[in-house]
Design an enzyme around this catalytic site. Structure first.
Site, mmCIF file in Angstrom:
data_model
loop_
_atom_site.group_PDB
_atom_site.id
_atom_site.type_symbol
_atom_site.label_atom_id
_atom_site.label_comp_id
_atom_site.label_asym_id
_atom_site.label_seq_id
_atom_site.Cartn_x
_atom_site.Cartn_y
_atom_site.Cartn_z
ATOM 1 N N ASP A 1 -25.126 0.912 56.359
ATOM 2 C CA ASP A 1 -26.475 0.762 56.910
ATOM 3 C C ASP A 1 -27.528 0.736 55.804
ATOM 4 O O ASP A 1 -28.500 0.003 55.912
ATOM 5 C CB ASP A 1 -26.767 1.881 57.900
ATOM 6 N N HIS B 1 -32.522 -3.054 63.281
ATOM 7 C CA HIS B 1 -32.929 -1.680 63.000
ATOM 8 C C HIS B 1 -33.797 -1.196 64.164
ATOM 9 O O HIS B 1 -34.292 -1.994 64.965
ATOM 10 C CB HIS B 1 -33.711 -1.620 61.693
ATOM 11 N N GLU C 1 -36.839 -0.044 64.364
ATOM 12 C CA GLU C 1 -38.213 -0.537 64.391
ATOM 13 C C GLU C 1 -38.261 -2.007 64.812
ATOM 14 O O GLU C 1 -39.156 -2.420 65.552
ATOM 15 C CB GLU C 1 -38.870 -0.349 63.016
#
Length: 143
Positions: A140, A50, A52
């Site tokens: 996702d 992801h 982050e």
């Protein structure tokens, strides 16, 4: 909007150009970007890359994250929120949470200040992506 969210949006757009999901993130310490990343789940065939997580990996080992701020174009999910809590990042600034509410309450319950700027540009990036890639988006978010 500030320069840091603009950098996160640039990361999201870079990910989109590479065939991925348009979510970007930057990590800021002492008013400087020390890490940046974007969602690479598609590009790397990796379900946990992801934005982050990519951003934190790119920041590398910095000792501690107490005085950092994480910017993300979309409210962090539980996976990314877990990293925020684990590394004691005290502040997260999200570009939007309408597309995906994420784990705001989870982060707040662990003492993280979470700010949602509800930015039109971030919402538009996601809206266009989802309209063009509904199955990929569902994958996702685990649907």
């Amino acid at each position: 909007m500030d320069q840091f969210m603009e950098a996160a949006i640039a990361e999201a757009k870079q990910g989109l150009k590479a065939g991925g999901i348009p979510i970007g993130s930057v990590l800021v310490k002492n008013n400087l970007i020390i890490g940046r990343g974007h969602n690479k789940r598609v590009q790397n065939n990796d379900p946990v890359t992801h934005a982050e997580i990519d951003c934190l990996r790119n920041a590398g080992r910095i000792g501690n994250y107490y005085d950092t701020v994480l910017y993300s174009t979309l409210m962090p999910c539980y996976l990314c929120a877990g990293a925020v809590v684990q590394f004691k990042i005290k502040k997260v600034i999200s570009g939007e949470s309408k597309t995906f509410p994420g784990a705001k309450e989870f982060m707040e319950s662990h003492g993280v200040e979470v700010i949602d700027w509800d930015l039109r540009e971030c919402k538009e990036l996601m809206k266009q992506f989802i309209e063009n890639n509904p199955r990929l988006w569902d994958e996702d978010i685990g649907n």
